[in-house]
Design a protein around this motif. Sequence first.
Motif, short mmCIF file in Angstrom:
data_model
loop_
_atom_site.label_atom_id
_atom_site.label_comp_id
_atom_site.label_asym_id
_atom_site.label_seq_id
_atom_site.Cartn_x
_atom_site.Cartn_y
_atom_site.Cartn_z
N ASN A 67 0.81 -1.41 0.01
CA ASN A 67 -0.01 0.03 0.07
C ASN A 67 1.02 1.29 -0.22
OD1 ASN A 67 -2.41 -1.38 0.01
ND2 ASN A 67 -2.42 -1.48 2.33
N LEU A 68 1.88 1.12 0.72
CA LEU A 68 2.76 2.40 0.98
C LEU A 68 3.64 2.55 -0.47
CD1 LEU A 68 4.31 2.05 4.57
CD2 LEU A 68 2.77 3.55 3.65
N LYS A 69 3.91 1.54 -1.10
CA LYS A 69 4.69 1.39 -2.47
C LYS A 69 3.56 2.25 -3.30
CE LYS A 69 6.84 -1.27 -6.06
NZ LYS A 69 7.29 -2.68 -6.43
N GLN A 70 2.38 1.72 -3.41
CA GLN A 70 1.23 2.17 -4.30
C GLN A 70 1.17 3.73 -4.16
OE1 GLN A 70 0.17 0.48 -6.88
NE2 GLN A 70 -1.15 1.90 -7.52
N ARG A 71 1.16 3.93 -2.71
CA ARG A 71 0.80 5.37 -2.64
C ARG A 71 2.04 6.31 -2.93
NH1 ARG A 71 -2.09 5.55 3.61
NH2 ARG A 71 -3.88 4.26 2.95
N ILE A 72 3.14 5.84 -2.73
CA ILE A 72 4.20 6.57 -3.03
C ILE A 72 4.51 6.81 -4.69
CG2 ILE A 72 6.75 6.63 -3.35
CD1 ILE A 72 6.73 5.36 -0.31
N PHE A 73 4.02 5.64 -5.11
CA PHE A 73 3.96 5.68 -6.71
C PHE A 73 2.89 6.78 -7.36
CE2 PHE A 73 5.99 1.42 -8.33
CZ PHE A 73 7.07 2.00 -7.63
N GLU A 74 1.56 6.66 -6.57
CA GLU A 74 0.73 7.65 -7.01
C GLU A 74 0.89 9.11 -6.69
OE1 GLU A 74 -2.09 7.03 -8.42
OE2 GLU A 74 -1.78 4.74 -8.60
N ASP A 115 6.58 6.44 -13.68
CA ASP A 115 6.43 5.64 -15.16
C ASP A 115 7.79 5.93 -15.82
OD1 ASP A 115 4.09 4.64 -14.21
OD2 ASP A 115 2.87 6.42 -15.39
N PHE A 116 8.19 7.03 -15.54
CA PHE A 116 9.42 7.26 -16.45
C PHE A 116 10.89 6.65 -15.76
CE2 PHE A 116 13.48 10.25 -16.92
CZ PHE A 116 13.44 9.78 -18.27
N ALA A 117 10.92 6.61 -14.67
CA ALA A 117 11.98 6.00 -13.88
C ALA A 117 12.00 4.43 -13.93
CB ALA A 117 11.94 6.48 -12.52
N VAL A 118 10.58 4.08 -13.76
CA VAL A 118 10.60 2.53 -13.76
C VAL A 118 10.38 1.75 -14.98
CG1 VAL A 118 9.07 0.62 -12.77
CG2 VAL A 118 9.77 2.70 -11.49
N ARG A 119 9.50 2.61 -15.79
CA ARG A 119 9.06 1.97 -17.26
C ARG A 119 10.09 2.38 -18.17
NH1 ARG A 119 2.43 1.99 -16.75
NH2 ARG A 119 2.38 0.84 -14.62
N GLU A 120 10.01 3.61 -18.69
CA GLU A 120 10.57 4.24 -19.77
C GLU A 120 12.14 3.86 -19.66
OE1 GLU A 120 8.83 5.01 -22.13
OE2 GLU A 120 7.15 4.92 -21.03
N VAL A 121 12.77 4.18 -18.49
CA VAL A 121 14.34 3.92 -18.29
C VAL A 121 14.72 2.76 -18.50
CG1 VAL A 121 16.18 4.20 -16.77
CG2 VAL A 121 14.50 6.09 -16.90
N GLU A 122 13.59 1.79 -18.00
CA GLU A 122 14.00 0.28 -18.44
C GLU A 122 13.85 -0.18 -19.78
OE1 GLU A 122 12.70 -4.17 -16.90
OE2 GLU A 122 11.62 -2.11 -16.11
N LYS A 123 12.94 0.52 -20.42
CA LYS A 123 12.62 0.11 -21.83
C LYS A 123 13.81 0.71 -22.66
CE LYS A 123 7.68 -0.01 -21.82
NZ LYS A 123 6.40 0.45 -22.38
N VAL A 127 9.39 8.75 -25.39
CA VAL A 127 10.11 9.31 -24.32
C VAL A 127 9.89 10.93 -24.20
CG1 VAL A 127 12.41 9.64 -23.31
CG2 VAL A 127 11.64 7.46 -24.50
N ILE A 128 9.92 11.68 -25.22
CA ILE A 128 9.83 12.94 -25.23
C ILE A 128 8.34 13.44 -24.81
CG2 ILE A 128 9.55 15.02 -26.83
CD1 ILE A 128 11.68 13.71 -28.50
N GLY A 129 7.12 12.44 -25.08
CA GLY A 129 5.74 12.77 -24.54
C GLY A 129 5.77 12.52 -23.25
N MET A 174 8.31 12.65 -21.09
CA MET A 174 8.93 14.09 -20.44
C MET A 174 8.28 15.23 -20.45
SD MET A 174 12.88 13.35 -21.80
CE MET A 174 13.40 14.91 -21.34
N THR A 175 7.36 15.36 -21.44
CA THR A 175 6.51 16.57 -21.53
C THR A 175 5.25 16.33 -20.59
OG1 THR A 175 7.03 16.65 -23.77
CG2 THR A 175 5.01 17.79 -23.28
N ASN A 176 4.82 15.22 -20.41
CA ASN A 176 3.84 14.94 -19.70
C ASN A 176 4.30 15.25 -18.06
OD1 ASN A 176 1.96 14.33 -21.50
ND2 ASN A 176 2.40 12.05 -21.57
N PHE A 177 5.51 14.80 -17.79
CA PHE A 177 6.03 14.89 -16.20
C PHE A 177 6.45 16.50 -16.14
CE2 PHE A 177 10.08 15.49 -13.94
CZ PHE A 177 9.79 14.97 -13.01
N LEU A 178 6.72 17.16 -17.14
CA LEU A 178 7.15 18.43 -16.81
C LEU A 178 5.66 19.55 -16.83
CD1 LEU A 178 9.99 19.27 -19.22
CD2 LEU A 178 10.30 19.11 -16.91
#
Length: 307
Positions: free
Chosen positions: A118-125, A132-140, A178-180, A182-186
């Motif tokens: 639950n804490l992991k889910q809350r921290i992710f939320e 998503d960028f650090a866990v999914r995109e960077v891994e891809k 990736v650019i998308g 990063m744009t969403n993150f910013l």
Amino acid sequence: MATFNYTVDTNPMAAEISSVSKHVAGTTTAVVAMQTAVVVAEAKAADHVCKNVNKGFFTLIRSQISQKMAKLQSDVDSHLMQLNQQRRQLLAIKGRMERDYNTISRRYLKLFSGLNQNLKQRIFELDRPTIDFAVREVEKVSNRTKYLTATVPVTQLESLAISQKIIASNVKFRGMKVIGSMTNFLSDMNEQKRLTEKILLSGSKVKNATLSVPVIISEMNFDKFDNKNIDITVSKVQLNPTTQSAVKNTINQNIDNLQWQKAEIDKDTKSEFSKLLSNSNSSQRVKDMASRLFAANSYQQLKTTAL
């Protein structure tokens, strides 16, 4: 003076004495034989007595030793049975403690695993684009070679050009994603910053205010020695447990300084009591007794003081 000469025949007396001597010799022989027999009988009797005494003493000592051995064996058996019983009880307690430990361990493991999830889910939320960028995109991106289209080393020139175009198109597509991201993150960061600036109060002044909190102080006698018990009830509306505890502690510290005065029961209290009494499912006798007790009650009111 007349003299008389008598001739006495001693032969019969000698014969009798001879016969007596023979009898005395026989008697002596008999006495000696009897004495010898008596000595032999006394020796046999002494041997028999000594043998019986030794046997009896041996039997007595053996019996006492056997009794002591039996008593000690009984004590040892009883202690052994007691130790075996205690061993079984200790083994049962050990098994129960192991089962309880395993149950509690599984329960707390499941609890903490759920809390971690639950804490992991809350921290992710909290910051989903960054996660998503650090866990999914960077891994891809790190494993992009696994996702790129593979080509055969030996191929024709036409297929090689087409494969290179496909690879370039795939790389461009990944870069666009990736650019998308990063744009969403910013954009999310800017939106969160604007919301934070709206929520936070800048330049506000803190003012002290007085808040009146209703508190119920009930006093009761719980035994025949007139020992009193005081119960404090605090409203739970808009008050957290820390504030409620602070209010109760303040009242307990100043409970002896409170001053009470006699007062009349107000109409609202009487009306509420009558309403509760009429809606009660108790018997009429209980309702009448409650009405008499309420009427005979000495009502007191607390003087207005600041704690």
